[in-house]
Design an enzyme around this catalytic site. Sequence first.
Site, PDB file in Angstrom:
ATOM      1  CG  HIS A 189       3.309  13.493  42.291  1.00  0.00           C
ATOM      2  ND1 HIS A 189       3.991  14.399  41.383  1.00  0.00           N
ATOM      3  CD2 HIS A 189       2.099  14.399  42.648  1.00  0.00           C
ATOM      4  CE1 HIS A 189       3.316  15.334  41.260  1.00  0.00           C
ATOM      5  NE2 HIS A 189       2.345  15.381  41.994  1.00  0.00           N
ATOM      6  CB  CYS A 206      21.976   7.821  69.040  1.00  0.00           C
ATOM      7  SG  CYS A 206      20.459   7.888  70.268  1.00  0.00           S
TER       8      CYS A 206
END
Length: 209
Positions: A90, A175
């Site tokens: 990272h 949705c």
Amino acid sequence: MENGKRDRQDMEVNTTPRKPRVLLAASGSVAAIKFGNLCHCFTEWAEVRAVVTKSSLHFLDKLSLPQEVTLYTDEDEWSSWNKIGDPVLHIELRRWADVLVIAPLSANTLGKIAGGLCDNLLTCIIRAWDYTKPLFVAPAMNTLMWNNPFTERHLLSLDELGITLIPPIKKRLACGDYGNGAMAEPSLIYSTVRLFWESQAHQQTGGTS
């Protein structure tokens, strides 16, 4: 004569500006199905690497990414480190990138960033990010999640960090609901980032328009 030719070639190489290094990231929203398209938008202009969260892998197709784009997951964070002194992924990705773009940004990852959490590769990059470099987010979530008071608070925290918001759009959501919360189109995300980058470069070179 040969040395003079080589010197001229070296000068030409040295004066060629390198491409911007763009780190693209996807978190766990159904809009991650567009992540491959997003990567394709950036590859001609920039050098691209990609980071994805575990939940985003439920939606995105790894095979949709351009072949030249290296993809990093949480597993890579640990497999690349064995002992003290080894590179920390990272940190290495944060150093490499000129720009970080998170698209889609899920409600969950938004909350993590606002709270300073760093429990996966992406959020560790963000926690270690150098905020003198641009960071863009393109949220994607259900309309009621977008309108939730927590979202407003979290966005304020991101704004205080200097993170640039690419707002969601109104459309029919996955949705079935219609409303605000859909991720901005990949082409708009790309053009927003590129315009910002080029305007910054123009200012740094002292250009006027």
